[in-house]
Every structure is written in C-alpha cells, then in structure tokens.
Motif scaffolding. Structure first.
Motif, short mmCIF file in Angstrom:
data_model
loop_
_atom_site.label_atom_id
_atom_site.label_comp_id
_atom_site.label_asym_id
_atom_site.label_seq_id
_atom_site.Cartn_x
_atom_site.Cartn_y
_atom_site.Cartn_z
N ASN A 206 0.51 -3.37 13.81
CA ASN A 206 1.54 -4.34 13.42
C ASN A 206 2.67 -3.64 12.67
OD1 ASN A 206 2.83 -6.80 13.15
ND2 ASN A 206 1.64 -7.42 11.36
N ALA A 207 3.21 -2.58 13.27
CA ALA A 207 4.27 -1.78 12.63
C ALA A 207 5.64 -2.39 12.93
CB ALA A 207 4.21 -0.34 13.12
N ARG A 208 6.50 -2.35 11.92
CA ARG A 208 7.84 -2.92 12.06
C ARG A 208 8.86 -1.96 11.45
NH1 ARG A 208 11.00 -7.54 12.47
NH2 ARG A 208 12.65 -7.73 10.90
N GLN A 236 15.93 -1.07 5.95
CA GLN A 236 15.74 -2.46 5.55
C GLN A 236 14.27 -2.85 5.51
OE1 GLN A 236 18.23 -3.89 8.73
NE2 GLN A 236 19.98 -4.17 7.38
N ASP A 237 13.49 -2.29 6.43
CA ASP A 237 12.06 -2.59 6.46
C ASP A 237 11.36 -1.57 7.33
OD1 ASP A 237 9.53 -3.69 6.45
OD2 ASP A 237 10.02 -5.37 7.76
N ALA A 238 10.44 -0.83 6.74
CA ALA A 238 9.54 0.03 7.50
C ALA A 238 8.15 -0.29 6.97
CB ALA A 238 9.87 1.50 7.29
N SER A 239 7.38 -1.05 7.73
CA SER A 239 6.12 -1.56 7.21
C SER A 239 5.05 -1.52 8.29
CB SER A 239 6.28 -2.99 6.70
OG SER A 239 6.77 -3.85 7.73
N ALA A 240 3.80 -1.42 7.84
CA ALA A 240 2.66 -1.37 8.76
C ALA A 240 1.38 -1.56 7.97
CB ALA A 240 2.63 -0.04 9.51
N THR A 241 0.31 -1.83 8.72
CA THR A 241 -1.04 -1.89 8.15
C THR A 241 -1.80 -0.67 8.64
OG1 THR A 241 -1.08 -4.31 8.06
CG2 THR A 241 -3.20 -3.18 8.09
N PRO A 242 -2.26 0.19 7.73
CA PRO A 242 -3.00 1.38 8.17
C PRO A 242 -4.37 1.02 8.71
CG PRO A 242 -2.88 1.30 5.78
CD PRO A 242 -2.07 0.15 6.28
N VAL A 243 -4.84 1.81 9.66
CA VAL A 243 -6.18 1.65 10.23
C VAL A 243 -7.11 2.60 9.49
CG1 VAL A 243 -7.54 1.90 12.34
CG2 VAL A 243 -5.20 1.02 12.47
N ASP A 248 -4.81 -7.56 5.36
CA ASP A 248 -4.06 -7.91 4.16
C ASP A 248 -3.38 -6.71 3.52
OD1 ASP A 248 -4.76 -10.59 4.36
OD2 ASP A 248 -6.63 -10.29 3.26
N THR A 249 -3.82 -5.51 3.87
CA THR A 249 -3.20 -4.30 3.32
C THR A 249 -1.92 -4.02 4.08
OG1 THR A 249 -5.36 -3.40 2.71
CG2 THR A 249 -3.52 -1.86 2.83
N ARG A 250 -0.83 -3.90 3.33
CA ARG A 250 0.48 -3.68 3.96
C ARG A 250 1.26 -2.67 3.14
NH1 ARG A 250 2.12 -4.63 9.11
NH2 ARG A 250 4.36 -4.96 9.24
N ILE A 251 1.82 -1.67 3.81
CA ILE A 251 2.66 -0.67 3.17
C ILE A 251 4.09 -0.88 3.66
CG2 ILE A 251 3.10 1.78 2.82
CD1 ILE A 251 0.19 2.32 3.38
N THR A 252 5.03 -0.96 2.72
CA THR A 252 6.42 -1.22 3.07
C THR A 252 7.33 -0.23 2.35
OG1 THR A 252 5.98 -3.59 3.35
CG2 THR A 252 8.27 -2.93 3.09
N LEU A 253 8.28 0.33 3.09
CA LEU A 253 9.32 1.20 2.52
C LEU A 253 10.68 0.55 2.75
CD1 LEU A 253 8.46 4.90 3.50
CD2 LEU A 253 8.65 3.97 1.19
N THR A 254 11.51 0.55 1.72
CA THR A 254 12.90 0.12 1.84
C THR A 254 13.76 1.09 1.04
OG1 THR A 254 12.68 -1.36 -0.08
CG2 THR A 254 12.29 -2.33 2.10
N GLY A 255 15.06 1.06 1.27
CA GLY A 255 15.95 1.92 0.51
C GLY A 255 17.13 2.39 1.32
N ALA A 256 17.82 3.41 0.81
CA ALA A 256 19.01 3.93 1.48
C ALA A 256 19.16 5.41 1.16
CB ALA A 256 20.26 3.17 1.03
#
Length: 345
Positions: A206-208, A236-243, A248-256
């Motif tokens: 479920n990577a975005r 704006q959004d780099a997120s995924a659930t690691p296997v 419910d575990t979600r890692i998200t990166l944002t920034g510039a």
C-alpha cells in the motif's frame, strides 16, 4: 396467384434492415477512416517533434486497426536515443514493442525499457505493459501490472519493483519559477526490495507517492528531463506499510529539498511504531550507523512508550535535516521528544 400479405411485409422489413445495416457499416467505416487518419497524423507529428528535439528514432511502419469497434494506429517496434548536448545535458533511450495509440489512450505491450543518464547517474526502467490515458498532453493517467527500476553509475547499484501500479502525471512545461512544472501521484499495491539507507532494503505494501517539482529560473525552453529546469522537490506524501508489520503501521515522509543541492528538511511520522523500531534497532547493520547518543535516545523513547499504554496509539514524528541528499538523524530531536513526554504532533 397473389403473395400472402405477411410474406410481402417480411420481405420489405428484411430489405429495410439490410439497408440500415449497410448504411451503419458505411458510416462506421467513414468515421474509422477519419479517426485513423487523424491518429496517424498525430503519431507522425510526435515522431517528427522528437527528432527535432534531439532524439534519434527508428520505428517499424505504422499500421491501422480496430474497425468496427474502435480505431488505433500501432508500431511493432520503436528504438529512440537522445545523446547529451550542451542544450540538453542528459542521455536517454527507449526501446519498446507494440506501441498503440487510440483516441485518448496509449497502450504499450511487450517489452518496454527506458534509460536516463544524468551526471553519470543511471536510472533504468523496465515495464512489460503500460496503459496511459489522457484528456490532454498535460494530464496523464497511467497503470501497469509491474514496473522495475534500477539505479547505477555514481548511485549505489540498487533495484526494486512495484506491482499493480497506478497514478497520474501532470506537466506544465511553461510554468513560472517556483510553480509546479512536473507532478506525480502514484500508488502501488506492493513494492519489493525498496532501497533504504545503509544498504538495506524492505518490502512494502500500500505504497503511495505524491511529489511536485517546481520550475527553476532557467526552466523556460528546457526539457522536462533536464535537471537544471527544477528549483525544488516538494515531497507531499511518501508513505507505506513495511512487510511484515501490521496494516496499522505506517511510515510517512514529507518535506522539501532545494535543487540541485538537495538540501532541506524531511519530516518522518510513524504510527504503531514500537514493534518496527525495536526490530530495526536490533539489526547490527543499522545500529552500527547510528551515533551512540542517538541510540540511547531511541532506546529511552522505546522504554518510555512501553511503560505507558496510551503512547502506543500516538504517532512518532521527527524532523530530519538533509544535506547534499543525505538524511542526518538528529539525536537532539529524539531527546526533545522524550523530555517533552512524547506529545502527539
């Protein structure tokens, strides 16, 4: 002897039906011919424009098809190369089989391979199939059952693949400085072998990804492939659930990041993070790259969270500086989270 009335009526109805079908087929053929002629002209114009922009293109002859249910033109093979020049400082190439253009879509089946070389950094993309739909050249919607990416050259050799990929690409070649020139939104059901710092990799689900590249002061007239045409990368959004973590575990990166220096700040947010953090800290290849004070701060944070059940529901958020493209974990930021009682952001 006179014919029965129903025989005469049946014969006239059949003739009317045949006439309607013949007229319909003729109209379909006329419409199909007009459409394929227009598509043929569009394809030839695109090939001419590519050659005028420095591409060397070899193709098989165009052929038409789709009648009576649609219209398309197709190339059985296309090979294109773009050597670097002073005006366009990048090398690029594309080799593809079965490239089919319809009224508002582009279908690429068979083997497709693309390569981009910038400052001796090499990106290679392989796709067995790609579907593209567009209302206009600035707004493309795409999907692919599988996509493989490989990095080499000055970059460390890394490769990963995405399955069930879909997304949208927006392009504004004439964007003003600091406005979005190129934007991408993509989603993948699974990602295998995604590269992480310290030479590690992970499988994701479920990577975005949602990013925007803004125009630089020198962008007018430059190709979208030219890195000097961009001034900032906005994540704006780099997120995924690691296997194999829970959904419910979600890692998200944002920034510039400012370009081309790649300096800026990223914000890391993790939900249901304790199990994942403990597992990562137990891996020697990660622990060896973390400063002792950062390890101590992270261990203290885990101990604090384990003693307070309510903290398990709170996300972990951390701001990280990026210098020359390298993420620098900040022990002081982790220590501040611990000392402030680990407030939710």
């Amino acid at each position: 002897m006179a014919r029965p009335f129903f025989t005469v009526r049946y014969g006239r109805s059949a003739l009317v039906l045949i006439a309607v079908l013949a007229i319909s087929a003729a109209l379909d053929t006329v419409f199909w011919l007009r459409t394929v002629h227009r598509l043929d002209a569009t394809a030839r114009t695109a090939l001419t424009a590519a050659r005028e922009n420095g591409w060397r293109v070899e193709t098989t002859p165009l052929h038409w098809g789709g009648w009576p249910f649609g219209a398309w033109v197709e190339l059985d093979r296309l090979n294109g190369t773009h050597p670097a020049s002073a005006a366009s400082p990048y090398d690029a190439g594309w080799a593809g089989e079965k490239i089919r253009l319809g009224g508002s879509w582009l279908s690429l089946t068979g083997h497709q391979a693309a390569r981009l070389v910038v400052n001796d950094n090499v990106l290679t993309v392989l796709a067995p199939g790609l579907q593209i739909r567009f209302r206009n050249p600035e707004n493309l919607v795409f999907s692919a059952p599988r996509l493989q990416l490989a990095f080499s050259g000055r970059w460390p050799d890394r490769q990963f693949s995405a399955q069930t990929l879909s997304g949208r690409l927006i392009r504004f070649p004439a964007a003003r400085p600091d406005a979005t020139r190129l934007g991408l939104i993509a989603h993948a059901a699974t990602v295998n072998g995604f590269p992480l710092p310290y030479g590690l990799s992970s499988d994701l689900r479920n990577a975005r990804l949602a990013i925007a590249l803004t125009a630089s002061q020198s962008s007018p007239g430059l190709s979208l492939l030219d890195p000097t045409s961009y001034g900032r990368l906005i994540l704006q959004d780099a997120s995924a659930t690691p296997v194999p973590a829970s959904p419910d575990t979600r890692i998200t990166l944002t920034g510039a990041l400012a370009l081309p220096e790649q300096n800026g700040t990223l914000a890391l947010t993790m939900t249901h993070w304790q199990e994942l953090a403990s597992r990562l800290l137990d891996r020697p290849e990660i622990e060896s790259h973390l400063a002792p004070d950062l390890q101590a701060a992270l261990q203290k944070l885990l101990q604090k969270a384990s003693g307070i059940p309510a903290m398990k529901e709170r996300p972990f958020s951390l701001s990280m500086p990026v210098v020359n493209g390298q993420i620098l974990p900040d022990a002081q930021a982790v220590s501040a989270l611990v000392s402030q009682g680990f407030r939710a952001p």
